[in-house]
Design a protein around this motif. Structure first.
Motif, PDB file in Angstrom:
ATOM      1  N   LEU A   1       8.105  37.339 -17.629  1.00 41.98           N
ATOM      2  CA  LEU A   1       9.302  37.516 -16.806  1.00 41.98           C
ATOM      3  C   LEU A   1       9.003  38.316 -15.538  1.00 41.98           C
ATOM      4  O   LEU A   1       9.646  38.130 -14.508  1.00 41.98           O
ATOM      5  CB  LEU A   1      10.405  38.201 -17.617  1.00 41.98           C
ATOM      6  CG  LEU A   1      10.977  37.395 -18.792  1.00 41.98           C
ATOM      7  CD1 LEU A   1      12.055  38.196 -19.508  1.00 41.98           C
ATOM      8  CD2 LEU A   1      11.533  36.066 -18.319  1.00 41.98           C
ATOM      9  N   LYS A   2       8.001  39.195 -15.617  1.00 44.40           N
ATOM     10  CA  LYS A   2       7.648  40.008 -14.447  1.00 44.40           C
ATOM     11  C   LYS A   2       7.053  39.167 -13.321  1.00 44.40           C
ATOM     12  O   LYS A   2       7.183  39.501 -12.155  1.00 44.40           O
ATOM     13  CB  LYS A   2       6.657  41.098 -14.855  1.00 44.40           C
ATOM     14  CG  LYS A   2       7.257  42.182 -15.749  1.00 44.40           C
ATOM     15  CD  LYS A   2       6.178  43.201 -16.127  1.00 44.40           C
ATOM     16  CE  LYS A   2       6.743  44.272 -17.054  1.00 44.40           C
ATOM     17  NZ  LYS A   2       5.697  45.247 -17.453  1.00 44.40           N
ATOM     18  N   THR A   3       6.382  38.058 -13.686  1.00 51.97           N
ATOM     19  CA  THR A   3       5.731  37.237 -12.668  1.00 51.97           C
ATOM     20  C   THR A   3       6.734  36.451 -11.833  1.00 51.97           C
ATOM     21  O   THR A   3       6.442  36.063 -10.710  1.00 51.97           O
ATOM     22  CB  THR A   3       4.747  36.256 -13.322  1.00 51.97           C
ATOM     23  OG1 THR A   3       5.480  35.345 -14.165  1.00 51.97           O
ATOM     24  CG2 THR A   3       3.721  37.004 -14.161  1.00 51.97           C
ATOM     25  N   LYS A   4       7.910  36.186 -12.380  1.00 50.82           N
ATOM     26  CA  LYS A   4       8.972  35.447 -11.690  1.00 50.82           C
ATOM     27  C   LYS A   4       8.499  34.084 -11.201  1.00 50.82           C
ATOM     28  O   LYS A   4       8.870  33.609 -10.146  1.00 50.82           O
ATOM     29  CB  LYS A   4       9.509  36.272 -10.512  1.00 50.82           C
ATOM     30  CG  LYS A   4      10.147  37.583 -10.933  1.00 50.82           C
ATOM     31  CD  LYS A   4      10.685  38.343  -9.735  1.00 50.82           C
ATOM     32  CE  LYS A   4      11.327  39.658 -10.178  1.00 50.82           C
ATOM     33  NZ  LYS A   4      11.873  40.428  -9.035  1.00 50.82           N
ATOM     34  N   GLN A   5       7.660  33.434 -12.021  1.00 52.73           N
ATOM     35  CA  GLN A   5       7.175  32.104 -11.680  1.00 52.73           C
ATOM     36  C   GLN A   5       7.723  31.043 -12.629  1.00 52.73           C
ATOM     37  O   GLN A   5       7.211  29.935 -12.690  1.00 52.73           O
ATOM     38  CB  GLN A   5       5.644  32.082 -11.714  1.00 52.73           C
ATOM     39  CG  GLN A   5       5.003  32.959 -10.648  1.00 52.73           C
ATOM     40  CD  GLN A   5       3.488  32.942 -10.733  1.00 52.73           C
ATOM     41  OE1 GLN A   5       2.920  32.442 -11.701  1.00 52.73           O
ATOM     42  NE2 GLN A   5       2.836  33.451  -9.701  1.00 52.73           N
ATOM     43  N   LEU A   6       8.785  31.366 -13.339  1.00 54.93           N
ATOM     44  CA  LEU A   6       9.367  30.429 -14.289  1.00 54.93           C
ATOM     45  C   LEU A   6      10.434  29.574 -13.603  1.00 54.93           C
ATOM     46  O   LEU A   6      11.129  30.045 -12.703  1.00 54.93           O
ATOM     47  CB  LEU A   6       9.997  31.193 -15.459  1.00 54.93           C
ATOM     48  CG  LEU A   6       9.043  32.104 -16.258  1.00 54.93           C
ATOM     49  CD1 LEU A   6       9.820  32.851 -17.327  1.00 54.93           C
ATOM     50  CD2 LEU A   6       7.926  31.288 -16.889  1.00 54.93           C
ATOM     51  N   PRO A   7      10.582  28.303 -14.025  1.00 55.82           N
ATOM     52  CA  PRO A   7      11.587  27.439 -13.397  1.00 55.82           C
ATOM     53  C   PRO A   7      13.013  27.871 -13.694  1.00 55.82           C
ATOM     54  O   PRO A   7      13.931  27.581 -12.927  1.00 55.82           O
ATOM     55  CB  PRO A   7      11.285  26.065 -13.999  1.00 55.82           C
ATOM     56  CG  PRO A   7      10.599  26.361 -15.304  1.00 55.82           C
ATOM     57  CD  PRO A   7       9.802  27.604 -15.051  1.00 55.82           C
TER      58      PRO A   7
END
Length: 422
Positions: free
Chosen positions: A163-169
């Motif tokens: 969740l920290k990477t904020k690379q989820l669709p």
């Protein structure tokens, strides 16, 4: 252990002298050494093989003593809006959104080297003022020495790092995420609320099938539960007649032409499982409903319903299939599966073991060409297979073969409800 002690007595005496004439010299043939290079190499290989097998057995029963762990996850997704059709688990909207969420979960956990993720299934999509609330089951395999609480912490750590990477669709609201350990019975009960779930008898999801063989010479179903909605319809005294699909705990969907000879439900039975004999489950039929507009000559509306006298309990080997939307449109070359107990050679005997074959959809325009089916494919049908033949699921005798089935090289003409999606 018993040790045998041998005592030797040595006597000292004056040696005797003998002549060579009394005792002639005897030449002994030199004995060939047993351990020549080839035999030594074979013996070494045998020892290595025995050691390898022993290590494998120890590893399997001791080191790799894994166990399945199941968790119920609940969280909110804030960058999508709830749709009314999300409440219908057989709707295209629910299925597509569920698959997107499941793929996202798979990427999250498989990217982590410390995760032993198996699969996930969305159970429910419900409205929330900030988006959509998700309820899903997560499955993992970890050593049996690990505790459910230890694994829960690992799962949460992996998820929070993603969740920290904020690379989820999809945007997951972190404070809304909860994870609860459940047992296999609770997991199975939750999955029973969804159609189309394929599981093995050990509560493990099945790998994607990739058979390109025809049911005529097709491959056998490898695992119980691969097609848990498959049914064998049998006339009492005459054996298997048709396949069917379980669509609820009491109703079957099949073809109308199956009941041309006999529509008396008391003369029919339905069996479940990957073998006809012995069946995993058996039920009698209480009602048969043939489509009122079924036309035998043209094969239009070739659909019928059959009701079981006693409901079946959903399990890993008996499960209902998902029915497609009435408005479904499949583009050409969509991969689908046909399954059944049909013969493996033209006009051959019924097979006791369930078989499957992957085919591809073909456009109605192509199938209606004059050199193919010459306009016989109606809006209630679709074509599946390959233009060069090689794959189909027909079991037709020469006397009853219709114009649709006349040439084996053509693709299979099939009712829209007669296919399964991988």
């Amino acid at each position: 252990m018993t040790f045998l002690l041998f005592y030797y007595c040595f006597y000292y005496h004056r040696p005797l002298e003998f002549s060579e004439a009394d005792y002639p010299r005897v030449e002994y043939q030199r004995r060939q050494h047993f351990w020549d290079p080839i035999r030594l190499a074979l013996f070494t290989l045998a020892i290595v093989a025995i050691i390898g097998i022993a290590i494998g057995i120890v590893t399997h029963f001791v080191v790799e003593d894994d166990k399945s762990f199941y968790y119920l996850a609940s969280f909110k997704i804030t960058n999508i809006k709830y749709k009314e059709n999300y409440g219908m688990k057989s709707s295209r909207e629910f299925i597509e959104r569920s698959h997107q969420i499941e793929r996202m979960m798979s990427r999250i956990f498989r990217r982590s080297g410390g995760s032993r993720f198996i699969k996930s299934h969305v159970i429910k999509l419900s409205p929330d003022e900030h988006g959509v609330k998700i309820l899903m089951v997560l499955m993992f395999r970890y050593p049996s020495t690990d505790s459910a609480e230890q694994i829960k912490k690992k799962i949460e750590r992996i998820l929070y790092q993603s969740l920290k990477t904020k690379q989820l669709p999809l945007t997951i609201n972190k404070p809304s995420f909860t994870l609860t350990s459940i047992d296999s019975k609770k997991m199975r009960n939750l999955l029973n609320s969804r159609c189309g779930i394929r599981m093995t008898s050990s509560n493990m999801p099945l790998p994607a099938s990739s058979s390109t063989e025809r049911i005529v010479q097709g491959r056998e179903t490898a695992l119980e539960g691969e097609w848990p909605w498959q049914v064998s319809l049998q006339l009492i005294g005459a054996g298997h007649q048709c396949g069917a699909s379980l669509i609820s705990n009491t109703w079957l969907l099949t073809a109308a032409h199956c009941f041309r000879r006999n529509k008396d439900p008391s003369q029919w039975i339905a069996t479940f499982g990957t073998t006809i004999t012995p069946p995993a489950v058996q039920r009698s039929l209480g009602k048969i409903i043939v489509h009122e507009n079924y036309h035998r000559e043209t094969n239009e509306n070739d659909i019928a319903l059959a009701q079981l006298t006693t409901r079946v309990e959903f399990s890993n080997i008996v499960q209902r299939v998902c029915l497609p939307d009435s408005s479904i449109k499949l583009p050409p070359k969509t991969s689908v599966f046909v399954t059944g107990f049909g013969s493996i050679v033209d006009d051959g005997p019924t097979q006791n073991k369930l078989r499957q074959a992957r085919v591809e959809t073909i456009s109605t325009d192509v199938c209606n060409r004059k050199d193919v089916y010459d306009g016989l494919i109606t809006s209630g049908m679709l074509c599946a297979g390959f233009m060069e033949g090689k794959v189909d699921a027909c079991k037709v005798s020469p006397k009853s073969r219709s114009k649709l089935d006349l040439k084996r090289k053509f693709p299979l003409a099939i009712s829209k409800f007669g296919i399964y999606f991988p």
